[in-house]
Design a protein around this motif. Structure first.
Motif, PDB file in Angstrom:
ATOM      1  N   ASP A  50       0.841  -1.201   0.000  1.00 59.74           N
ATOM      2  CA  ASP A  50       0.000   0.000   0.000  1.00 59.74           C
ATOM      3  C   ASP A  50       0.874   1.249   0.000  1.00 59.74           C
ATOM      4  OD1 ASP A  50      -2.250  -1.542   0.057  1.00 59.74           O
ATOM      5  OD2 ASP A  50      -2.582  -1.350   2.223  1.00 59.74           O
ATOM      6  N   ARG A  51       0.375   2.310  -0.642  1.00 62.81           N
ATOM      7  CA  ARG A  51       1.061   3.602  -0.601  1.00 62.81           C
ATOM      8  C   ARG A  51       0.495   4.433   0.549  1.00 62.81           C
ATOM      9  NH1 ARG A  51       4.433   6.541  -3.717  1.00 62.81           N
ATOM     10  NH2 ARG A  51       4.488   4.853  -5.252  1.00 62.81           N
ATOM     11  N   VAL A  52       1.388   4.920   1.399  1.00 66.18           N
ATOM     12  CA  VAL A  52       1.005   5.682   2.582  1.00 66.18           C
ATOM     13  C   VAL A  52       1.105   7.173   2.258  1.00 66.18           C
ATOM     14  CG1 VAL A  52       1.477   6.114   5.019  1.00 66.18           C
ATOM     15  CG2 VAL A  52       1.915   3.852   4.042  1.00 66.18           C
ATOM     16  N   TYR A  53      -0.001   7.896   2.396  1.00 68.20           N
ATOM     17  CA  TYR A  53      -0.028   9.343   2.186  1.00 68.20           C
ATOM     18  C   TYR A  53      -0.125  10.036   3.541  1.00 68.20           C
ATOM     19  CZ  TYR A  53      -0.827   8.475  -2.781  1.00 68.20           C
ATOM     20  OH  TYR A  53      -0.708   8.061  -4.075  1.00 68.20           O
ATOM     21  N   VAL A  54       0.775  10.992   3.784  1.00 66.02           N
ATOM     22  CA  VAL A  54       0.820  11.728   5.041  1.00 66.02           C
ATOM     23  C   VAL A  54       0.642  13.216   4.738  1.00 66.02           C
ATOM     24  CG1 VAL A  54       2.158  12.244   7.120  1.00 66.02           C
ATOM     25  CG2 VAL A  54       2.391  10.013   6.011  1.00 66.02           C
ATOM     26  N   ASP A  55      -0.289  13.868   5.436  1.00 66.12           N
ATOM     27  CA  ASP A  55      -0.531  15.302   5.298  1.00 66.12           C
ATOM     28  C   ASP A  55      -0.397  15.947   6.675  1.00 66.12           C
ATOM     29  OD1 ASP A  55      -1.374  15.416   2.448  1.00 66.12           O
ATOM     30  OD2 ASP A  55      -2.979  14.123   3.177  1.00 66.12           O
ATOM     31  N   GLY A  56       0.074  17.202   6.698  1.00 68.41           N
ATOM     32  CA  GLY A  56       0.214  17.900   7.967  1.00 68.41           C
ATOM     33  C   GLY A  56       0.516  19.365   7.760  1.00 68.41           C
ATOM     34  N   SER A  57       0.825  20.060   8.863  1.00 69.91           N
ATOM     35  CA  SER A  57       1.114  21.491   8.810  1.00 69.91           C
ATOM     36  C   SER A  57       2.048  21.857   9.949  1.00 69.91           C
ATOM     37  CB  SER A  57      -0.170  22.316   8.897  1.00 69.91           C
ATOM     38  OG  SER A  57      -0.830  22.077  10.129  1.00 69.91           O
ATOM     39  N   ILE A  58       2.768  22.969   9.749  1.00 69.90           N
ATOM     40  CA  ILE A  58       3.691  23.519  10.745  1.00 69.90           C
ATOM     41  C   ILE A  58       3.046  24.787  11.303  1.00 69.90           C
ATOM     42  CG2 ILE A  58       6.019  24.411  11.138  1.00 69.90           C
ATOM     43  CD1 ILE A  58       6.868  22.763   8.657  1.00 69.90           C
ATOM     44  N   ARG A  59       2.863  24.844  12.619  1.00 74.13           N
ATOM     45  CA  ARG A  59       2.073  25.918  13.230  1.00 74.13           C
ATOM     46  C   ARG A  59       2.697  27.296  13.029  1.00 74.13           C
ATOM     47  NH1 ARG A  59       1.676  25.484  19.516  1.00 74.13           N
ATOM     48  NH2 ARG A  59       3.783  26.331  19.283  1.00 74.13           N
ATOM     49  N   ASP A  60       3.977  27.464  13.350  1.00 75.15           N
ATOM     50  CA  ASP A  60       4.621  28.784  13.318  1.00 75.15           C
ATOM     51  C   ASP A  60       5.500  28.946  12.087  1.00 75.15           C
ATOM     52  OD1 ASP A  60       3.463  29.361  15.809  1.00 75.15           O
ATOM     53  OD2 ASP A  60       5.104  28.366  16.861  1.00 75.15           O
ATOM     54  N   PHE A  61       5.022  28.471  10.932  1.00 70.94           N
ATOM     55  CA  PHE A  61       5.818  28.550   9.708  1.00 70.94           C
ATOM     56  C   PHE A  61       5.819  29.982   9.178  1.00 70.94           C
ATOM     57  CE2 PHE A  61       6.356  28.342   5.099  1.00 70.94           C
ATOM     58  CZ  PHE A  61       7.488  27.565   4.995  1.00 70.94           C
ATOM     59  N   ASP A  62       7.008  30.499   8.835  1.00 68.73           N
ATOM     60  CA  ASP A  62       7.171  31.832   8.249  1.00 68.73           C
ATOM     61  C   ASP A  62       7.874  31.672   6.903  1.00 68.73           C
ATOM     62  OD1 ASP A  62       7.701  34.422   7.526  1.00 68.73           O
ATOM     63  OD2 ASP A  62       8.381  35.064   9.500  1.00 68.73           O
ATOM     64  N   PRO A  63       7.183  31.919   5.768  1.00 66.06           N
ATOM     65  CA  PRO A  63       7.815  31.698   4.463  1.00 66.06           C
ATOM     66  C   PRO A  63       9.027  32.570   4.213  1.00 66.06           C
ATOM     67  CG  PRO A  63       5.711  32.845   4.232  1.00 66.06           C
ATOM     68  CD  PRO A  63       5.792  32.398   5.651  1.00 66.06           C
ATOM     69  N   ASP A  64       9.104  33.748   4.858  1.00 69.00           N
ATOM     70  CA  ASP A  64      10.268  34.622   4.665  1.00 69.00           C
ATOM     71  C   ASP A  64      11.511  34.071   5.363  1.00 69.00           C
ATOM     72  OD1 ASP A  64       8.703  36.402   3.229  1.00 69.00           O
ATOM     73  OD2 ASP A  64       8.084  37.495   5.029  1.00 69.00           O
ATOM     74  N   ILE A  65      11.310  33.306   6.415  1.00 72.37           N
ATOM     75  CA  ILE A  65      12.442  32.777   7.185  1.00 72.37           C
ATOM     76  C   ILE A  65      12.746  31.319   6.819  1.00 72.37           C
ATOM     77  CG2 ILE A  65      13.284  32.289   9.533  1.00 72.37           C
ATOM     78  CD1 ILE A  65      11.500  34.518  10.539  1.00 72.37           C
ATOM     79  N   HIS A  66      11.702  30.523   6.576  1.00 69.21           N
ATOM     80  CA  HIS A  66      11.872  29.074   6.415  1.00 69.21           C
ATOM     81  C   HIS A  66      11.758  28.607   4.967  1.00 69.21           C
ATOM     82  CE1 HIS A  66      10.041  29.326  10.660  1.00 69.21           C
ATOM     83  NE2 HIS A  66      11.339  29.118  10.804  1.00 69.21           N
ATOM     84  N   SER A  67      11.973  29.492   3.997  1.00 65.95           N
ATOM     85  CA  SER A  67      11.769  29.106   2.596  1.00 65.95           C
ATOM     86  C   SER A  67      12.734  28.025   2.141  1.00 65.95           C
ATOM     87  CB  SER A  67      11.911  30.336   1.691  1.00 65.95           C
ATOM     88  OG  SER A  67      13.197  30.929   1.848  1.00 65.95           O
TER      89      SER A  67
END
Length: 323
Positions: A50-67
């Motif tokens: 089986d193919r395992v798909y994982v989805d999630g999010s980072i709470r304090d993500f800042d695109p200007d700092i963490h690009s």
């Protein structure tokens, strides 16, 4: 009367302050209940293949700092052995997704597998239940032959119909892309085939893509030659624990600094060239893989340690003799 009005206003202001303070505390508590990294799998359990798909999010993500900072994911079996590892750049809103195939050399146990997530100094975790089994492609059951139909009585000929106007030919559908070795067609795109040993993070970051010939060559040597023997599998298990302890940090540094990326590319080129010796070994031949593997390790120790040490010692002696 005046004192009563002033007292009523003071009571109203105090009441509003208490209510607003309660709402602020409630909102603050809700925001703190969200973990720094949250993730979940698409299904509660998975079988072999089986193919395992994982989805999630980072709470304090800042695109200007963490690009240029990648999310590192690591899959551990119930005995805390590394099964696979990889990196994924989050989207601009902090969300991310990745997938891998359950099953392979490292999926030796059934049970709960931990998906550890690392993004800079913050961590997160999700779990997946692996139930094992043998992967078999689905086969359609044979259909029973239909009973013979009775011949219908002859029908009267219908009057000739007027010919329909010719229809315009439909455009030919676009051909599906042909994927090269080491890749497979997923959702109309050629993606790298999953391997149970994880990705070559430093080489992938150095060459910019998993589809680079050098990265594919490293995968083929590992999966088809080294992992085909017991000694090679034991070596890769110990090597993965060491390599994946520092490779995600090196890969992030490469993506953030193009000059460092070019330096790493030049540094690992001789090592990749020496690994071509492993192509002389037959897949599954224990003695050949072990012998050639030791030769490659000795050659790399000479290239990266003995040769620079000898050159440095020689230069030091010349400067010392001049003084």
């Amino acid at each position: 009367m005046k004192m009563r009005l002033v007292g009523f206003l003071a009571f109203a202001i105090l009441s509003l302050s208490i209510i607003s303070f309660g709402f602020l505390n409630s909102a603050s508590a809700d925001s703190h209940n969200i973990p720094p990294i949250s993730a979940k799998t698409e299904l509660p359990s998975y079988e072999n293949g089986d193919r395992v798909y994982v989805d999630g999010s980072i709470r304090d993500f800042d695109p200007d700092i963490h690009s240029n900072t990648a999310l590192t994911y690591r899959l551990l079996d119930p005995s805390d052995n590394i099964v696979t590892i990889g990196q994924e750049l989050p989207n601009s809103d902090g969300s991310f997704s990745f997938n891998f195939v359950a099953g392979g050399t490292y999926f030796k146990e059934n049970g709960d597998y931990a998906i550890q997530l690392f993004f800079g100094a913050i961590t997160g975790e999700a779990t997946m239940l692996y139930t094992g089994g043998i992967f078999e492609p689905s086969l359609q059951p044979p259909t029973e032959p239909e009973p013979p139909t009775e011949p219908e009585p002859p029908t009267e000929p219908e009057p000739p119909t007027e010919p329909e106007p010719p229809t315009e030919p439909e455009p030919d559908p676009e051909p599906e892309p042909v994927c090269g070795p080491g890749t497979e067609l997923i959702n109309g795109k050629c993606e790298v085939k999953d391997s149970s040993g994880g990705g070559c993070l430093i080489a992938t970051a150095a060459y910019g893509t998993e589809l680079a010939p050098q990265v594919q060559f490293l995968r083929e040597i590992r999966d088809n030659t080294v992992m085909s023997t017991q000694s090679g599998t034991a070596f890769m298990t110990g090597f993965n624990n060491l390599y994946y302890s520092f490779s995600p940090t090196i890969a992030d540094m490469e993506r953030a600094n193009p000059a460092f990326q070019e330096a790493v590319r030049l540094f690992i080129t001789p090592m990749i060239s020496t690994l071509s010796i492993m192509t002389l070994a037959e897949d599954g031949n224990e003695s050949q893989v072990l012998g050639l593997g030791i030769s490659v390790i000795a050659l790399n120790l000479g290239l990266y340690i003995a040769a620079p040490a000898t050159i440095g010692f020689t230069i030091h002696r010349k400067f010392k003799s001049k003084n």
